[in-house]
Scaffold this motif. Structure first.
Motif, PDB file in Angstrom:
ATOM      1  N   VAL A 249       0.828  -1.209   0.000  1.00 19.95           N
ATOM      2  CA  VAL A 249       0.000   0.000   0.000  1.00 19.95           C
ATOM      3  C   VAL A 249       0.862   1.258   0.000  1.00 19.95           C
ATOM      4  O   VAL A 249       0.641   2.183  -0.793  1.00 19.95           O
ATOM      5  N   THR A 250       1.841   1.329   0.882  1.00 24.76           N
ATOM      6  CA  THR A 250       2.663   2.537   0.954  1.00 24.76           C
ATOM      7  C   THR A 250       3.424   2.771  -0.348  1.00 24.76           C
ATOM      8  O   THR A 250       3.524   3.909  -0.817  1.00 24.76           O
ATOM      9  N   VAL A 251       3.948   1.711  -0.942  1.00 21.84           N
ATOM     10  CA  VAL A 251       4.702   1.851  -2.183  1.00 21.84           C
ATOM     11  C   VAL A 251       3.794   2.302  -3.320  1.00 21.84           C
ATOM     12  O   VAL A 251       4.118   3.243  -4.061  1.00 21.84           O
ATOM     13  N   VAL A 252       2.656   1.636  -3.486  1.00 22.52           N
ATOM     14  CA  VAL A 252       1.752   1.960  -4.599  1.00 22.52           C
ATOM     15  C   VAL A 252       1.217   3.383  -4.476  1.00 22.52           C
ATOM     16  O   VAL A 252       1.248   4.165  -5.439  1.00 22.52           O
ATOM     17  N   VAL A 253       0.731   3.740  -3.294  1.00 21.17           N
ATOM     18  CA  VAL A 253       0.171   5.085  -3.098  1.00 21.17           C
ATOM     19  C   VAL A 253       1.263   6.142  -3.267  1.00 21.17           C
ATOM     20  O   VAL A 253       1.080   7.143  -3.975  1.00 21.17           O
ATOM     21  N   ALA A 254       2.384   5.932  -2.626  1.00 17.80           N
ATOM     22  CA  ALA A 254       3.455   6.932  -2.663  1.00 17.80           C
ATOM     23  C   ALA A 254       4.002   7.105  -4.074  1.00 17.80           C
ATOM     24  O   ALA A 254       4.178   8.237  -4.545  1.00 17.80           O
ATOM     25  N   TYR A 255       4.272   5.998  -4.764  1.00 22.20           N
ATOM     26  CA  TYR A 255       4.897   6.142  -6.076  1.00 22.20           C
ATOM     27  C   TYR A 255       3.924   6.709  -7.108  1.00 22.20           C
ATOM     28  O   TYR A 255       4.330   7.494  -7.979  1.00 22.20           O
ATOM     29  N   ALA A 256       2.656   6.338  -7.016  1.00 26.11           N
ATOM     30  CA  ALA A 256       1.664   6.909  -7.936  1.00 26.11           C
ATOM     31  C   ALA A 256       1.561   8.420  -7.748  1.00 26.11           C
ATOM     32  O   ALA A 256       1.537   9.185  -8.718  1.00 26.11           O
ATOM     33  N   LEU A 257       1.506   8.861  -6.498  1.00 27.90           N
ATOM     34  CA  LEU A 257       1.431  10.292  -6.220  1.00 27.90           C
ATOM     35  C   LEU A 257       2.732  10.986  -6.628  1.00 27.90           C
ATOM     36  O   LEU A 257       2.709  12.083  -7.215  1.00 27.90           O
ATOM     37  N   PHE A 258       3.850  10.364  -6.337  1.00 27.83           N
ATOM     38  CA  PHE A 258       5.150  10.935  -6.697  1.00 27.83           C
ATOM     39  C   PHE A 258       5.254  11.152  -8.198  1.00 27.83           C
ATOM     40  O   PHE A 258       5.635  12.237  -8.664  1.00 27.83           O
ATOM     41  N   ARG A 259       4.908  10.140  -8.987  1.00 22.56           N
ATOM     42  CA  ARG A 259       5.003  10.273 -10.438  1.00 22.56           C
ATOM     43  C   ARG A 259       4.057  11.335 -10.961  1.00 22.56           C
ATOM     44  O   ARG A 259       4.385  12.084 -11.894  1.00 22.56           O
ATOM     45  N   GLY A 260       2.875  11.413 -10.365  1.00 19.30           N
ATOM     46  CA  GLY A 260       1.934  12.447 -10.794  1.00 19.30           C
ATOM     47  C   GLY A 260       2.467  13.842 -10.519  1.00 19.30           C
ATOM     48  O   GLY A 260       2.316  14.752 -11.346  1.00 19.30           O
ATOM     49  N   LEU A 261       3.098  14.027  -9.381  1.00 21.43           N
ATOM     50  CA  LEU A 261       3.609  15.347  -9.020  1.00 21.43           C
ATOM     51  C   LEU A 261       4.805  15.756  -9.877  1.00 21.43           C
ATOM     52  O   LEU A 261       4.906  16.912 -10.306  1.00 21.43           O
ATOM     53  N   VAL A 262       5.731  14.843 -10.126  1.00 23.74           N
ATOM     54  CA  VAL A 262       6.919  15.224 -10.903  1.00 23.74           C
ATOM     55  C   VAL A 262       6.559  15.540 -12.349  1.00 23.74           C
ATOM     56  O   VAL A 262       7.321  16.233 -13.035  1.00 23.74           O
ATOM     57  N   LYS A 263       5.411  15.069 -12.802  1.00 25.09           N
ATOM     58  CA  LYS A 263       4.993  15.397 -14.167  1.00 25.09           C
ATOM     59  C   LYS A 263       4.501  16.837 -14.291  1.00 25.09           C
ATOM     60  O   LYS A 263       4.590  17.437 -15.370  1.00 25.09           O
ATOM     61  N   VAL A 264       3.974  17.381 -13.192  1.00 24.03           N
ATOM     62  CA  VAL A 264       3.429  18.739 -13.255  1.00 24.03           C
ATOM     63  C   VAL A 264       4.370  19.776 -12.646  1.00 24.03           C
ATOM     64  O   VAL A 264       4.225  20.974 -12.915  1.00 24.03           O
ATOM     65  N   LEU A 265       5.319  19.336 -11.839  1.00 22.58           N
ATOM     66  CA  LEU A 265       6.274  20.262 -11.240  1.00 22.58           C
ATOM     67  C   LEU A 265       7.407  20.548 -12.226  1.00 22.58           C
ATOM     68  O   LEU A 265       7.615  19.788 -13.169  1.00 22.58           O
ATOM     69  N   PRO A 266       8.139  21.642 -12.021  1.00 23.45           N
ATOM     70  CA  PRO A 266       9.279  21.942 -12.900  1.00 23.45           C
ATOM     71  C   PRO A 266      10.267  20.780 -12.924  1.00 23.45           C
ATOM     72  O   PRO A 266      10.492  20.120 -11.910  1.00 23.45           O
ATOM     73  N   ARG A 267      10.867  20.557 -14.083  1.00 23.46           N
ATOM     74  CA  ARG A 267      11.788  19.425 -14.251  1.00 23.46           C
ATOM     75  C   ARG A 267      13.148  19.782 -13.671  1.00 23.46           C
ATOM     76  O   ARG A 267      14.086  20.138 -14.390  1.00 23.46           O
ATOM     77  N   LYS A 268      13.267  19.709 -12.355  1.00 25.90           N
ATOM     78  CA  LYS A 268      14.523  19.977 -11.681  1.00 25.90           C
ATOM     79  C   LYS A 268      14.605  19.119 -10.425  1.00 25.90           C
ATOM     80  O   LYS A 268      13.605  18.532  -9.978  1.00 25.90           O
ATOM     81  N   ARG A 269      15.783  19.065  -9.838  1.00 27.55           N
ATOM     82  CA  ARG A 269      16.010  18.173  -8.706  1.00 27.55           C
ATOM     83  C   ARG A 269      15.153  18.541  -7.506  1.00 27.55           C
ATOM     84  O   ARG A 269      14.699  17.668  -6.768  1.00 27.55           O
ATOM     85  N   GLY A 270      14.930  19.841  -7.295  1.00 25.44           N
ATOM     86  CA  GLY A 270      14.117  20.248  -6.154  1.00 25.44           C
ATOM     87  C   GLY A 270      12.718  19.677  -6.193  1.00 25.44           C
ATOM     88  O   GLY A 270      12.109  19.433  -5.148  1.00 25.44           O
ATOM     89  N   SER A 271      12.199  19.453  -7.386  1.00 24.11           N
ATOM     90  CA  SER A 271      10.853  18.897  -7.513  1.00 24.11           C
ATOM     91  C   SER A 271      10.790  17.474  -6.982  1.00 24.11           C
ATOM     92  O   SER A 271       9.760  17.020  -6.480  1.00 24.11           O
ATOM     93  N   VAL A 272      11.904  16.751  -7.099  1.00 16.67           N
ATOM     94  CA  VAL A 272      11.948  15.377  -6.602  1.00 16.67           C
ATOM     95  C   VAL A 272      11.765  15.358  -5.088  1.00 16.67           C
ATOM     96  O   VAL A 272      11.018  14.535  -4.547  1.00 16.67           O
ATOM     97  N   THR A 273      12.433  16.263  -4.382  1.00 18.27           N
ATOM     98  CA  THR A 273      12.322  16.290  -2.928  1.00 18.27           C
ATOM     99  C   THR A 273      10.935  16.747  -2.484  1.00 18.27           C
ATOM    100  O   THR A 273      10.377  16.215  -1.526  1.00 18.27           O
ATOM    101  N   VAL A 274      10.379  17.728  -3.196  1.00 23.90           N
ATOM    102  CA  VAL A 274       9.017  18.191  -2.861  1.00 23.90           C
ATOM    103  C   VAL A 274       8.011  17.064  -3.067  1.00 23.90           C
ATOM    104  O   VAL A 274       7.154  16.807  -2.218  1.00 23.90           O
ATOM    105  N   ALA A 275       8.118  16.381  -4.191  1.00 24.92           N
ATOM    106  CA  ALA A 275       7.193  15.284  -4.483  1.00 24.92           C
ATOM    107  C   ALA A 275       7.376  14.137  -3.498  1.00 24.92           C
ATOM    108  O   ALA A 275       6.388  13.479  -3.109  1.00 24.92           O
ATOM    109  N   SER A 276       8.608  13.885  -3.076  1.00 22.56           N
ATOM    110  CA  SER A 276       8.851  12.802  -2.114  1.00 22.56           C
ATOM    111  C   SER A 276       8.203  13.115  -0.766  1.00 22.56           C
ATOM    112  O   SER A 276       7.682  12.222  -0.097  1.00 22.56           O
ATOM    113  N   PHE A 277       8.230  14.390  -0.362  1.00 21.95           N
ATOM    114  CA  PHE A 277       7.592  14.788   0.896  1.00 21.95           C
ATOM    115  C   PHE A 277       6.093  14.502   0.842  1.00 21.95           C
ATOM    116  O   PHE A 277       5.533  13.865   1.752  1.00 21.95           O
ATOM    117  N   ALA A 278       5.430  14.959  -0.212  1.00 21.59           N
ATOM    118  CA  ALA A 278       3.984  14.772  -0.328  1.00 21.59           C
ATOM    119  C   ALA A 278       3.619  13.294  -0.432  1.00 21.59           C
ATOM    120  O   ALA A 278       2.650  12.831   0.186  1.00 21.59           O
TER     121      ALA A 278
END
Length: 349
Positions: free
Chosen positions: A116-145
């Motif tokens: 559950v944690t992997v599926v929910v987290a990774y689905a949300l993470f991938r969705g966020l990095v697609k809409v956030l600016p393509r830079k390293r900071g977006s990875v950390t922001v998406a990982s937090f959420a």
């Protein structure tokens, strides 16, 4: 959120075990596509690091603590399929060696804390990095959420499993409210730990972070007044990109956390334990089958000094987990290489 034996009845525990076994089987196949010669040893390290950080309970409310679940962290660092395997290895080591999490409830724990944690987290993470600016900071922001949401999501799934197979007669609504309430707070701690860890690795070796692959925007050059893509950089030889420094740093960090810092962790019950005690879910809890293990309850048997006993148990746990995890992931990687190797057809004479 380690579910002990006795919380969930046998039929539902068996059903959860089937789900968990299916998820692990699918993940073994999927991990072949995620692992390469650089990330296979790192996956074992991720499992050991999660084991170590799970020993560090942090206070979230009066008389309640929480600890990392690790699904989001594992999925982002090494991929969702490998992430499920990482959490499964951790839970197996904890259940067998440290009497943490019931053995008959292993399927429930893998399903809730791993899948559950992997599926929910990774689905949300991938969705966020697609809409956030393509830079390293977006990875950390998406990982937090992603980490923040994954923890109460796991609490909801546990409540659903309890509603179907709980061994005590406690209103599901009360369980859900209490579980989600405390695990939202735990999710904040999970999010901070995940963000800091992912951010640290991205800062030094973004190529080793599975969730950061392909996120770098192409470099642009202005030629004749127009922006054009810059020539692709020459690939760096694998030997020059060895992850040994990251691996060694991560292992030392895990050993320090488990062997020393864990002594200062909160002694309060974690979210599930607190809710179970307050609501009466733990009335039918059973003794752990591995209660006589030399490492039960994260201490070494016959060593009376609590600091030495707990620290040594933590170091042993990290060592066993990194060896077991690395062995599994290297085997998966080698299986991929074997499957991909072309079949030799002898030339006709």
């Amino acid at each position: 959120m380690h579910v002990p034996d006795g919380f969930i009845n046998a039929p539902v525990s068996v059903a959860a075990g089937v789900v968990a076994a299916g998820a692990v089987a699918v993940s073994l196949r999927g991990a072949r596509r995620e692992l390469d010669e650089a990330t296979a040893p790192l996956a074992g390290l991720v499992a050991a690091f999660i084991f170590a950080v799970q020993m560090l309970n942090f206070p979230v409310a009066a008389g309640t603590s929480g600890h990392l679940l690790g699904g989001a962290l594992a999925a982002i660092l090494v991929g969702p399929y490998t992430g499920v395997l990482c959490i499964s290895v951790v839970l197996l080591m904890q259940g067998i060696l440290f009497a943490d999490g019931g053995l008959t409830a292993l399927g429930v724990n893998i399903t809730v804390m791993g899948v559950v944690t992997v599926v929910v987290a990774y689905a949300l993470f991938r969705g966020l990095v697609k809409v956030l600016p393509r830079k390293r900071g977006s990875v950390t922001v998406a990982s937090f959420a992603a980490a923040l949401i994954s923890v109460p999501a796991a609490a909801c799934v546990f409540t659903a499993i309890y509603a179907i197979g709980g061994t005590t007669d406690v209103p599901v609504g009360k369980v859900l409210t209490a579980m989600v309430g405390v695990h939202v707070l735990i999710g904040i701690g999970e999010a901070v730990i995940t963000m800091l860890t992912v951010g640290a690795v991205v800062a030094v070796r973004p190529d080793l972070v599975y969730g950061a692959r392909g996120l770098a925007a192409p470099l642009k050059l202005r030629v004749g007044g127009e922006l054009v893509d810059a020539p692709a950089a020459r690939p760096v030889p694998v030997a020059a990109r060895s992850p040994r420094a990251v691996w060694a740093t991560g292992l030392v960090t895990a050993l320090v956390l488990a062997g020393f810092v864990s002594f200062y962790a909160s002694a309060s019950p974690d979210g599930l334990e607190k809710v179970a005690a307050d609501k009466g879910i733990d009335k039918n809890v059973e003794e752990h089958a591995a209660k006589d293990s030399p490492l039960a309850d994260y201490g070494v048997k016959d060593i009376t000094d609590a600091r030495i006993s707990g620290g040594l148990a933590g170091v042993i746990g990290v060592g066993v987990t990194v060896v077991a995890g690395t062995g599994i992931f290297w085997s998966v990687r080698r299986r991929r290489t074997t499957d991909a190797a072309p079949t030799h057809v002898p030339e006709s004479v």
